[in-house]
Design a protein around this motif. Sequence first.
Motif, PDB file in Angstrom:
ATOM      1  N   ASP A  51       0.847  -1.196   0.000  1.00 40.38           N
ATOM      2  CA  ASP A  51       0.000   0.000   0.000  1.00 40.38           C
ATOM      3  C   ASP A  51       0.882   1.245   0.000  1.00 40.38           C
ATOM      4  O   ASP A  51       1.954   1.264   0.604  1.00 40.38           O
ATOM      5  N   TRP A  52       0.407   2.283  -0.669  1.00 37.97           N
ATOM      6  CA  TRP A  52       1.131   3.552  -0.706  1.00 37.97           C
ATOM      7  C   TRP A  52       0.109   4.675  -0.760  1.00 37.97           C
ATOM      8  O   TRP A  52      -0.889   4.574  -1.469  1.00 37.97           O
ATOM      9  N   GLN A  53       0.359   5.735   0.002  1.00 39.73           N
ATOM     10  CA  GLN A  53      -0.567   6.858   0.038  1.00 39.73           C
ATOM     11  C   GLN A  53       0.197   8.160  -0.108  1.00 39.73           C
ATOM     12  O   GLN A  53       1.241   8.352   0.523  1.00 39.73           O
ATOM     13  N   LEU A  54      -0.333   9.047  -0.923  1.00 36.94           N
ATOM     14  CA  LEU A  54       0.235  10.386  -1.106  1.00 36.94           C
ATOM     15  C   LEU A  54      -0.635  11.381  -0.357  1.00 36.94           C
ATOM     16  O   LEU A  54      -1.834  11.483  -0.624  1.00 36.94           O
ATOM     17  N   ARG A  55      -0.025  12.109   0.570  1.00 36.54           N
ATOM     18  CA  ARG A  55      -0.751  13.093   1.369  1.00 36.54           C
ATOM     19  C   ARG A  55      -0.354  14.506   0.979  1.00 36.54           C
ATOM     20  O   ARG A  55       0.730  14.729   0.436  1.00 36.54           O
ATOM     21  N   SER A  56      -1.229  15.434   1.289  1.00 37.93           N
ATOM     22  CA  SER A  56      -0.968  16.843   0.985  1.00 37.93           C
ATOM     23  C   SER A  56       0.325  17.302   1.638  1.00 37.93           C
ATOM     24  O   SER A  56       0.602  16.978   2.798  1.00 37.93           O
ATOM     25  N   GLY A  57       1.127  18.054   0.900  1.00 32.59           N
ATOM     26  CA  GLY A  57       2.361  18.600   1.442  1.00 32.59           C
ATOM     27  C   GLY A  57       3.568  17.695   1.317  1.00 32.59           C
ATOM     28  O   GLY A  57       4.680  18.090   1.690  1.00 32.59           O
ATOM     29  N   GLU A  58       3.380  16.476   0.776  1.00 33.58           N
ATOM     30  CA  GLU A  58       4.499  15.543   0.631  1.00 33.58           C
ATOM     31  C   GLU A  58       5.135  15.669  -0.754  1.00 33.58           C
ATOM     32  O   GLU A  58       4.456  15.965  -1.738  1.00 33.58           O
ATOM     33  N   HIS A  59       6.424  15.410  -0.801  1.00 33.66           N
ATOM     34  CA  HIS A  59       7.165  15.343  -2.061  1.00 33.66           C
ATOM     35  C   HIS A  59       7.988  14.056  -2.038  1.00 33.66           C
ATOM     36  O   HIS A  59       8.796  13.855  -1.131  1.00 33.66           O
ATOM     37  N   TRP A  60       7.785  13.198  -3.030  1.00 30.67           N
ATOM     38  CA  TRP A  60       8.365  11.859  -3.000  1.00 30.67           C
ATOM     39  C   TRP A  60       9.443  11.662  -4.067  1.00 30.67           C
ATOM     40  O   TRP A  60       9.273  12.050  -5.225  1.00 30.67           O
ATOM     41  N   ALA A  61      10.530  11.017  -3.656  1.00 29.53           N
ATOM     42  CA  ALA A  61      11.549  10.540  -4.580  1.00 29.53           C
ATOM     43  C   ALA A  61      11.337   9.043  -4.788  1.00 29.53           C
ATOM     44  O   ALA A  61      11.151   8.307  -3.824  1.00 29.53           O
ATOM     45  N   VAL A  62      11.339   8.614  -6.036  1.00 34.74           N
ATOM     46  CA  VAL A  62      11.149   7.201  -6.364  1.00 34.74           C
ATOM     47  C   VAL A  62      12.469   6.654  -6.894  1.00 34.74           C
ATOM     48  O   VAL A  62      12.987   7.125  -7.915  1.00 34.74           O
ATOM     49  N   TYR A  63      13.035   5.680  -6.182  1.00 36.60           N
ATOM     50  CA  TYR A  63      14.324   5.089  -6.517  1.00 36.60           C
ATOM     51  C   TYR A  63      14.163   3.704  -7.102  1.00 36.60           C
ATOM     52  O   TYR A  63      13.167   3.026  -6.851  1.00 36.60           O
ATOM     53  N   GLY A  64      15.200   3.263  -7.801  1.00 38.34           N
ATOM     54  CA  GLY A  64      15.226   1.890  -8.281  1.00 38.34           C
ATOM     55  C   GLY A  64      16.203   1.746  -9.427  1.00 38.34           C
ATOM     56  O   GLY A  64      16.462   2.703 -10.160  1.00 38.34           O
ATOM     57  N   ALA A  65      16.746   0.547  -9.598  1.00 34.91           N
ATOM     58  CA  ALA A  65      17.652   0.282 -10.707  1.00 34.91           C
ATOM     59  C   ALA A  65      16.867   0.275 -12.018  1.00 34.91           C
ATOM     60  O   ALA A  65      15.634   0.291 -12.025  1.00 34.91           O
TER      61      ALA A  65
END
Length: 205
Positions: free
Chosen positions: A1-15
């Motif tokens: 599960d993954w949730q995006l909330r107001s005010g968040e900034h996400w970095a998505v990593y992976g090879a």
Amino acid sequence: DWQLRSGEHWAVYGANGAGKSSFLKLLYGDLSPALGGRIERTGFPKGAPIAEWKRQIGYVSPELQSDYAVNVTVLDLVVSGRYASIGLVDKATQRDHRVAAYWLRFFGLLAVAKRRPRELSYGQLRRALIARAMAADARILLLDEPLSGLDPTQRAIMKRLLERLMKQLTLIVAVHHAEDLPRGMTHGLRLHNRRAYAIDSYSAT
């Protein structure tokens, strides 16, 4: 599960091959969840046309840049973002031009507004495509490797612009390395072996 909330900034990593681009396309709506999965979009009930969601989401990838060969002016390129189209079908309105001019100025591109995409540098075209995404009044901006292919000067410019944008919207960026992120990222999501690992305390340096 993954949730995006107001005010968040996400970095998505992976090879390479971990699924970063697919994850962004899933969020944008170009891909659908596998059987048993689901996406809930606040304010968009089940069955709502995906086009309504896309009008509030900006998405830019190197793939889009390599495929964008439409013979239009840079101004019309940015205007086309307001219609989620490649090129323009209908004549742009005065408001379209005002909004496009604002974002061209924001990204330092107003002086090249009458040029064609092929006449821009690689870094200028990347900024023009992000300006295109912003012209639609995006609430969330999805960027796939936004600094790839840029020289050091252009990389520094892009990071400063993204830091300014983060004050206005939610940013989700897929990258290989932390040094490719603007300051102010709040969370990280690492994709590995078909699983996602959230890092709640993530902060870019």
